[in-house]
Design a protein around this motif. Structure first.
Motif, PDB file in Angstrom:
ATOM      1  N   THR A  93      -4.936 -24.527 -22.504  1.00  0.00           N
ATOM      2  CA  THR A  93      -3.942 -23.568 -22.017  1.00  0.00           C
ATOM      3  C   THR A  93      -2.647 -24.285 -21.659  1.00  0.00           C
ATOM      4  OG1 THR A  93      -3.613 -21.724 -20.466  1.00  0.00           O
ATOM      5  CG2 THR A  93      -4.558 -23.725 -19.543  1.00  0.00           C
ATOM      6  N   THR A  94      -1.613 -23.493 -21.355  1.00  0.00           N
ATOM      7  CA  THR A  94      -0.407 -24.037 -20.748  1.00  0.00           C
ATOM      8  C   THR A  94      -0.610 -23.868 -19.247  1.00  0.00           C
ATOM      9  OG1 THR A  94       0.726 -23.017 -22.628  1.00  0.00           O
ATOM     10  CG2 THR A  94       2.119 -23.988 -20.912  1.00  0.00           C
ATOM     11  N   SER A 137      -0.522 -27.958 -24.800  1.00  0.00           N
ATOM     12  CA  SER A 137       0.615 -27.084 -25.073  1.00  0.00           C
ATOM     13  C   SER A 137       1.873 -27.907 -25.341  1.00  0.00           C
ATOM     14  CB  SER A 137       0.840 -26.142 -23.885  1.00  0.00           C
ATOM     15  OG  SER A 137       1.822 -25.180 -24.181  1.00  0.00           O
ATOM     16  N   TYR A 159       9.080 -19.648 -25.070  1.00  0.00           N
ATOM     17  CA  TYR A 159       8.082 -20.640 -24.693  1.00  0.00           C
ATOM     18  C   TYR A 159       8.059 -20.622 -23.170  1.00  0.00           C
ATOM     19  CZ  TYR A 159       5.388 -24.856 -24.091  1.00  0.00           C
ATOM     20  OH  TYR A 159       4.393 -25.733 -23.716  1.00  0.00           O
ATOM     21  N   HIS A 184      -1.221 -20.752 -26.631  1.00  0.00           N
ATOM     22  CA  HIS A 184      -0.347 -21.426 -27.600  1.00  0.00           C
ATOM     23  C   HIS A 184      -1.107 -21.564 -28.902  1.00  0.00           C
ATOM     24  CE1 HIS A 184      -2.641 -25.127 -27.010  1.00  0.00           C
ATOM     25  NE2 HIS A 184      -2.498 -24.958 -25.704  1.00  0.00           N
ATOM     26  N   HIS A 222       4.271 -28.261 -28.595  1.00  0.00           N
ATOM     27  CA  HIS A 222       5.705 -27.979 -28.398  1.00  0.00           C
ATOM     28  C   HIS A 222       6.574 -28.956 -29.195  1.00  0.00           C
ATOM     29  CE1 HIS A 222       9.563 -28.293 -26.145  1.00  0.00           C
ATOM     30  NE2 HIS A 222       9.375 -27.044 -25.775  1.00  0.00           N
TER      31      HIS A 222
END
Lengths: 188, 579
Positions: free
Chosen positions: B440-441, B411, B28, B449, B415
């Protein structure tokens, strides 16, 4: 050869990473050992950023420390002032005569210092250029950082042709010509 | 002659994994570890994925290892906390194919919420740690880690730090090894960690660590360099370079394996030098062990446990030298800020206007905690926004959180935020959750993701739909709002915070730095209409500054034309027009 210490400072997003990539490339091509250190992540978001480049016959640590820099390349005036104490005696400052207000100044919590370049010139050898203006004349304001690099290149011992070669290898193919031109504006 | 290349530490780790014949990589993103996966994916021989969190990534790598191939998992130091459950137990089970965890520590907190030392976790989990000192070693040590892993039947941690991960150095490239897959045999006594089996494995683990400590004396990566013996240093990683820089004549015991420590080698080195220093960033991990063996050393009484080290720090403490010629000038700070046009800024400007507190999370939007936005009150760890808000409500009652929301990115929601939201539903909370969906991250530099519809390897896949995911949990009130539509945002936030039920507002607008984003517009001031009220400046867009006369200037090279400043101006003194 004794290790040469270069610092590139600026504001996140100004392209310090591209410039250090060109510098890293040229030192390897010239056969030196080299180490570079960069800032990624949180610190890139419009914050103060610093990249270190060290080259010589054998380089140990990847950072340049206070009192040790030969050349300080600054893409913004306030950042030149912030890191000036990293210079060694006789170290030179190459600075883009350009102001970007930090958020602390915009909100009124701090005041942007006046006459930075004049002040630095009293204690250091300073080479200033308004690279934004020059880059605009060239037709691509984003190429300003390579103009500043060109000016700094005068204080490093690599051939002009090698610089142009490495620029061609490093930047996106479509921008080779404009970046080479930009480099020469600073260099010549 | 072998090809030489200048490589980032993380790029060199990826290269090392490639050369070691790794077949599976999971991670990650997290600064400073992200570029490991971003470079691994350039090698088509390796299957590489972004997993939703570090625990999942660790388990994917464990599965690959048990099946008989070499597997790599990488994460930042705080990710190791998330992955620690599988880590502690796979330490008992051991491996089949080599299993290496790269953990990237962040001394100096360049981009993290704490300064924890992974070596402490490794000691608790009984997992060996090796630590390279530059890019060349990063590649070689990664390869070696797989050999140690298979030889000693253990996962191995390669510990890096921000300075190593984000420094470049010269690396010599080698070919990829293609080790044959290890045969898989069913072996519940080794791979089913229930009490009866784990008891036996614990005995093995203790023997393994003892054996590693003994064998470590002969490992080439643990190296005594004898020079002047009046001063000796025990050091490792990047601090080794600072020792070489500041005290080039001193003797050094350079430890490549920092856990378990090679006792014999350390005793021998200590006996040969007069004054012995231990120079290690963060916790006194080596120091405590060496002291426990009755060896007299100087460690943390001379060097700090906080922040990054440097050669200057060492000089000041040991030689009394000082390279500094002048003090740093006192200049205005330039902290990181949200980008011009960032959709988070408009969401925060509404929360700020409504005087709503936010329980925050980890991402670019953590910057909403600082002036001038001042919206976020708490940030702990990934996913914590939703659960901490829930805890506040359970402590103080539902009226207490009527002027609170939780804010979390897309994201981060995928998680661990999703678990916290389940809890809020299950335990009958009434909180309002803002999922700031920028597709997005963001902070780590744009990684995909599960909800973006694209994988690390570039495959287009069905995106998990966050709206439907929330709905599937049984949340009745889920709204999707354009993140730059101030009026709609205000309406939705007022409506949902009043409600006595869990509600989710998904604010949607892609990150301005996402590739392929185009900005046809630019904002320009209309000075004659400007009343100098400063309303446009309030959200702190870096493209806006005040002229000497109090009117506004907009830097067109920075402006992305989002129009937030224009919407905030009551006097039409800003125009948003085609570039």
């Amino acid at each position: 050869m004794e290790t040469k210490n270069i610092m590139i400072v600026g504001v996140g997003g100004q392209g310090t990473l591209l410039t250090s990539r060109i510098l890293g490339g040229i030192t390897v091509r010239a056969g030196y050992d080299v180490k570079l250190s960069e800032v990624h992540g949180m610190a890139q978001r419009g914050g103060s950023v610093v990249t270190f480049v060290r080259y010589g016959s054998e380089v140990a640590e990847p950072i340049v420390e206070e009192g040790c820099a030969d050349v300080l390349i600054a893409f913004e005036k306030l950042e030149a002032l912030r890191y000036a104490h990293f210079l060694k005696k006789d170290g030179v400052i190459v600075v883009n005569d350009w102001r970007i207000d930090p958020i602390t100044v915009v909100t009124g919590a701090a005041v942007y210092p006046e006459n930075i370049i004049e002040g630095l010139s009293k204690t250091h050898k300073v080479y200033a250029i308004n690279a934004m203006q020059e880059a605009e004349k060239l037709g691509n304001v984003k190429a300003f950082n390579v103009i500043v690099l060109g000016l700094a290149a005068r204080h490093m011992d690599f051939d002009k042709e090698l610089w142009l070669d490495v620029i061609a290898e490093t930047v996106p193919p479509k921008t080779v010509e404009i970046n080479q031109k930009a480099f020469l504006i600073g260099y010549e | 002659m072998a090809e030489k290349k200048i490589m980032l530490g993380n790029e060199a780790i990826a290269r090392g994994a490639y050369e070691a014949g790794v077949k599976v990589s999971a991670a990650y993103p997290g600064t400073p570890s992200t570029e490991i996966s971003e470079n691994i994916v350039k090698y088509p021989e390796i299957y590489a994925e972004w997993s939703p969190n570090e625990k999942v990534a660790m388990e994917v790598a464990i599965g690959a290892s048990i099946s008989g191939v070499r597997a790599l998992v990488s994460m930042k130091h705080v990710g190791v906390n998330v992955a620690s459950d599988p880590l502690y137990t796979i330490s008992y089970a051991g491996v089949n194919g080599g299993l290496v965890l790269v953990a990237a520590d962040d001394p100096g907190l360049y981009s993290s919420q704490n300064e924890q030392d992974t070596r402490c976790v490794a000691r608790a989990a009984l997992v060996p740690v090796i630590e390279p000192s530059d890019s060349a070693e990063a590649k070689e040590f990664t390869k070696l880690a797989f050999e140690i892993s298979e030889k000693y039947d253990t996962p191995v941690i390669v510990r890096t730090t921000t300075r190593l991960s984000h420094s470049q150095g010269v690396v010599e490239l080698c070919d990829r090894a293609e080790p044959a897959d290890k045969p898989y045999e069913r072996n519940p006594a080794k791979y089913v960690m229930m009490p009866g089996n784990a008891k036996g494995r614990h005995v093995y683990v203790e023997q393994r660590m003892k054996k590693l400590s003994e064998d470590g004396a002969d490992f080439a990566i643990n190296r005594a360099e004898y020079r002047d013996t009046s001063i000796g240093f025990i050091t490792s990683g990047i601090p080794y370079q600072y020792v070489r820089e500041a005290c080039p004549d001193a003797s050094v015991l350079k430890l490549g394996m920092v856990y378990p420590l090679p006792k014999k080698l350390i005793e021998e080195f200590a006996s040969k030098v007069e004054k012995l220093y231990i120079f290690e960033e963060l916790e006194p991990v080596i120091e405590e062990q060496v002291r426990a063996w009755g060896i007299d050393v100087i460690g943390k009484e001379a060097f700090t446990v906080q922040g990054e080290y440097s050669a200057n720090l060492l000089r000041r403490a040991v030689t009394g030298e000082d390279m500094c010629l002048t003090q740093a000038e006192k200049v205005p700070a330039r902290p990181p800020i949200l980008c011009p046009g960032c959709p988070h800024r408009s969401v925060f400007s509404v929360l700020n206007k409504l005087k709503i507190h936010a329980a925050g999370d980890i991402g670019c939007y953590t910057l909403g905690a600082v002036a001038p936005l001042n919206v976020i009150d708490t940030t702990v760890c990934m996913g914590a926004s939703i659960s901490t808000l829930h805890g506040m409500e359970k402590a103080k009652g539902k009226d207490y959180i009527k002027n609170w929301v939780a804010v979390i990115g897309d994201s981060t929601f995928m998680h661990t935020g999703v678990n916290s939201l389940m809890n809020m539903v299950y335990n009958q909370g009434t909180g309002t959750v803002l999922i700031l969906d920028n597709s997005t991250t963001g902070m780590t530099g744009h990684q995909d993701h599960a909800a973006t519809g694209k994988t690390l390897m570039g495959e287009v896949v069905p995106a998990i739909n966050i709206y439907h995911l929330c709905k599937a949990m049984g949340i009745e009130h889920v709204q999707e709002i354009d993140a730059v539509d101030l009026k709609e945002l205000e309406r939705a936030i007022k409506e949902e915070t009043k409600r006595d039920a869990v509600s989710v507002i998904i604010t949607k607008s892609p990150c301005v730095l996402l590739k392929g984003n185009v900005f046809p517009n630019v904002c320009r001031p209309v000075p004659e209409k400007c009343k100098k009220c400063g309303a446009c400046l309030r959200p702190g867009c870096p493209a806006l500054t005040k002229n000497a006369d109090g009117t506004i200037a907009i830097d067109e090279t920075m402006c992305n034309g989002c129009g937030l400043c224009q919407k905030l101006c009551a006097f039409d003194a800003i125009a948003c027009e085609k570039r």
